[in-house]
Design a protein around this motif. Structure first.
Motif, PDB file in Angstrom:
ATOM      1  N   ASP A  73       0.911  -1.173   0.009  1.00  0.00           N
ATOM      2  CA  ASP A  73      -0.076  -0.003   0.114  1.00  0.00           C
ATOM      3  C   ASP A  73       0.849   1.237   0.082  1.00  0.00           C
ATOM      4  OD1 ASP A  73      -2.409  -1.274   0.032  1.00  0.00           O
ATOM      5  OD2 ASP A  73      -2.333  -1.413   2.127  1.00  0.00           O
ATOM      6  N   TYR A  74       0.162   2.372  -0.459  1.00  0.00           N
ATOM      7  CA  TYR A  74       0.879   3.746  -0.547  1.00  0.00           C
ATOM      8  C   TYR A  74      -0.182   4.629   0.139  1.00  0.00           C
ATOM      9  CZ  TYR A  74       2.294   8.215  -2.240  1.00  0.00           C
ATOM     10  OH  TYR A  74       2.751   9.575  -2.457  1.00  0.00           O
ATOM     11  N   VAL A  75       0.260   5.396   1.007  1.00  0.00           N
ATOM     12  CA  VAL A  75      -0.631   6.448   1.745  1.00  0.00           C
ATOM     13  C   VAL A  75       0.036   7.880   1.634  1.00  0.00           C
ATOM     14  CG1 VAL A  75      -0.015   6.060   4.018  1.00  0.00           C
ATOM     15  CG2 VAL A  75      -2.086   6.802   3.486  1.00  0.00           C
ATOM     16  N   ASP A  76      -0.588   8.792   1.495  1.00  0.00           N
ATOM     17  CA  ASP A  76      -0.139  10.244   1.625  1.00  0.00           C
ATOM     18  C   ASP A  76      -1.301  11.182   2.157  1.00  0.00           C
ATOM     19  OD1 ASP A  76      -1.643  10.749  -0.496  1.00  0.00           O
ATOM     20  OD2 ASP A  76      -0.190  10.875  -2.017  1.00  0.00           O
ATOM     21  N   ARG A  77      -0.882  12.495   2.111  1.00  0.00           N
ATOM     22  CA  ARG A  77      -1.897  13.394   2.660  1.00  0.00           C
ATOM     23  C   ARG A  77      -3.196  13.202   2.008  1.00  0.00           C
ATOM     24  NH1 ARG A  77      -4.333  17.941   2.248  1.00  0.00           N
ATOM     25  NH2 ARG A  77      -3.446  18.470   0.351  1.00  0.00           N
ATOM     26  N   GLU A  78      -3.124  13.420   0.700  1.00  0.00           N
ATOM     27  CA  GLU A  78      -4.330  13.443  -0.437  1.00  0.00           C
ATOM     28  C   GLU A  78      -5.506  12.161   0.073  1.00  0.00           C
ATOM     29  OE1 GLU A  78      -1.314  14.060  -1.036  1.00  0.00           O
ATOM     30  OE2 GLU A  78      -1.366  16.229  -1.227  1.00  0.00           O
ATOM     31  N   ILE A  79      -4.583  10.949   0.328  1.00  0.00           N
ATOM     32  CA  ILE A  79      -5.343   9.521   0.536  1.00  0.00           C
ATOM     33  C   ILE A  79      -6.163   9.891   1.966  1.00  0.00           C
ATOM     34  CG2 ILE A  79      -5.156   7.280   0.942  1.00  0.00           C
ATOM     35  CD1 ILE A  79      -3.013   7.268  -1.249  1.00  0.00           C
TER      36      ILE A  79
ATOM     37  N   ALA B 180       1.519   1.575  10.049  1.00  0.00           N
ATOM     38  CA  ALA B 180       2.829   0.752   9.879  1.00  0.00           C
ATOM     39  C   ALA B 180       2.725  -0.379  10.749  1.00  0.00           C
ATOM     40  CB  ALA B 180       3.821   1.730  10.553  1.00  0.00           C
ATOM     41  N   GLY B 181       2.049  -0.559  11.712  1.00  0.00           N
ATOM     42  CA  GLY B 181       1.764  -1.558  12.533  1.00  0.00           C
ATOM     43  C   GLY B 181       0.846  -2.846  11.951  1.00  0.00           C
ATOM     44  N   SER B 182       0.070  -2.481  11.197  1.00  0.00           N
ATOM     45  CA  SER B 182      -0.813  -3.328  10.507  1.00  0.00           C
ATOM     46  C   SER B 182      -0.589  -4.015   9.208  1.00  0.00           C
ATOM     47  CB  SER B 182      -2.461  -2.646  10.187  1.00  0.00           C
ATOM     48  OG  SER B 182      -1.894  -1.601   9.307  1.00  0.00           O
ATOM     49  N   ASN B 183       0.477  -3.325   8.314  1.00  0.00           N
ATOM     50  CA  ASN B 183       1.008  -4.146   7.143  1.00  0.00           C
ATOM     51  C   ASN B 183       2.077  -3.372   6.508  1.00  0.00           C
ATOM     52  OD1 ASN B 183       0.622  -5.640   5.159  1.00  0.00           O
ATOM     53  ND2 ASN B 183      -1.551  -5.472   4.803  1.00  0.00           N
ATOM     54  N   SER B 184       2.736  -4.014   5.533  1.00  0.00           N
ATOM     55  CA  SER B 184       3.433  -3.154   4.884  1.00  0.00           C
ATOM     56  C   SER B 184       3.025  -2.086   4.105  1.00  0.00           C
ATOM     57  CB  SER B 184       4.330  -4.105   3.899  1.00  0.00           C
ATOM     58  OG  SER B 184       5.147  -5.138   4.525  1.00  0.00           O
ATOM     59  N   ILE B 185       3.832  -1.151   4.027  1.00  0.00           N
ATOM     60  CA  ILE B 185       3.290   0.381   3.451  1.00  0.00           C
ATOM     61  C   ILE B 185       4.257   1.171   3.056  1.00  0.00           C
ATOM     62  CG2 ILE B 185       3.145   1.483   5.778  1.00  0.00           C
ATOM     63  CD1 ILE B 185       0.025   2.416   4.677  1.00  0.00           C
ATOM     64  N   VAL B 186       4.160   2.090   2.176  1.00  0.00           N
ATOM     65  CA  VAL B 186       5.139   3.183   2.015  1.00  0.00           C
ATOM     66  C   VAL B 186       3.997   4.453   2.452  1.00  0.00           C
ATOM     67  CG1 VAL B 186       5.944   4.601  -0.164  1.00  0.00           C
ATOM     68  CG2 VAL B 186       5.897   2.229  -0.220  1.00  0.00           C
ATOM     69  N   ILE B 187       4.564   5.447   3.269  1.00  0.00           N
ATOM     70  CA  ILE B 187       3.905   6.532   3.684  1.00  0.00           C
ATOM     71  C   ILE B 187       4.936   7.580   3.299  1.00  0.00           C
ATOM     72  CG2 ILE B 187       3.300   7.583   5.757  1.00  0.00           C
ATOM     73  CD1 ILE B 187       3.516   5.037   7.210  1.00  0.00           C
ATOM     74  N   ARG B 188       3.916   8.750   2.770  1.00  0.00           N
ATOM     75  CA  ARG B 188       4.831   9.767   2.341  1.00  0.00           C
ATOM     76  C   ARG B 188       4.532  11.076   3.002  1.00  0.00           C
ATOM     77  NH1 ARG B 188       2.717  13.943  -1.681  1.00  0.00           N
ATOM     78  NH2 ARG B 188       4.447  15.375  -2.120  1.00  0.00           N
ATOM     79  N   GLY B 189       5.675  11.618   3.656  1.00  0.00           N
ATOM     80  CA  GLY B 189       5.408  12.824   4.648  1.00  0.00           C
ATOM     81  C   GLY B 189       4.527  12.505   5.964  1.00  0.00           C
TER      82      GLY B 189
END
Length: 212
Positions: A28-34, A107-116
């Motif tokens: 998954d990928y997450v940022d402010r917009e999401i 971060a604790g629930s799954n692998s992820i890319v977090i922006r900002g």
């Protein structure tokens, strides 16, 4: 699989690189917009349709659950989770409470890319986390912002100054750190002569070499 935080100067291609890294790793990928999009849905009346849009097993569902847990903290803190950093008052440390909770839950629930979102500092001691900074020369970034936003040079420079300045002040105030200090990151990538694909590949290739 890892947790990767990615932070970049405005116009450095950090968002595009982060999305491609997530795609390559199939995470998954997450940022402010999401996050802001989830917040907007949470404002709507609860309906079966809304629930189907964000089932608990999906990224949006995970964000929804995490944000629901911060709602009791008050509207200001809740808004701080997804507002642009330059809009968050620098004299109210309570904003950090909601941010920390949501970021750590994701971060604790799954692998992820977090922006900002200050994630590189919130997760600085998180096992298996990789922290990436994307940079580029100012003239390169100005050109990219001009092309991407269809604006003139003055507007582009103002956008860059607002984005980078607000983010820098936020990190300085809440984390007592410099957002551009390379010591806060595992990898620093300059996209001046490096395409999005190449930058993403560098990050993906480094993942197997991560140590807790």
């Amino acid at each position: 699989m890892p947790v990767i935080t990615i932070r970049g100067q405005h116009g450095s291609w950090s968002a595009e690189i982060g999305e491609l890294v997530a795609q390559k790793l199939n995470i998954d990928y997450v940022d402010r917009e999401i996050i802001a999009g989830v917040a907007e849905r949470l404002r709507r009346p609860r309906t079966s349709i809304a629930e189907k849009e964000m089932p608990p097993s999906t990224l949006l569902g995970r964000i929804s659950e995490a944000m629901a847990q911060t709602a009791y903290l008050g509207d200001n803190i809740y808004a701080g989770v997804y507002s642009p950093l330059y809009e968050i008052p620098l004299n109210d440390s309570h904003y950090l409470t909601g941010l920390e909770y949501v970021i750590k839950e994701l971060a604790g629930s799954n692998s992820i890319v977090i922006r900002g979102r200050g994630s590189q500092f919130i997760l600085k001691d998180f096992p298996g986390a990789m922290h990436v900074l994307i940079v580029a020369p100012i003239e390169v970034r100005v050109k990219r912002v001009m092309e991407g936003m269809k604006v003139n040079e003055d507007v582009a420079r103002n956008e860059i100054a607002r984005f980078d300045g607000g983010s820098g002040e936020f990190v300085k105030r809440y984390f007592r750190a410099s957002i551009s200090d390379p010591i806060n990151y595992d990898i620093v990538i300059n996209t001046n002569h490096l395409a999005i694909e190449g930058a993403a590949s560098i990050i993906v290739d480094a993942v197997p070499r991560l140590s807790d």
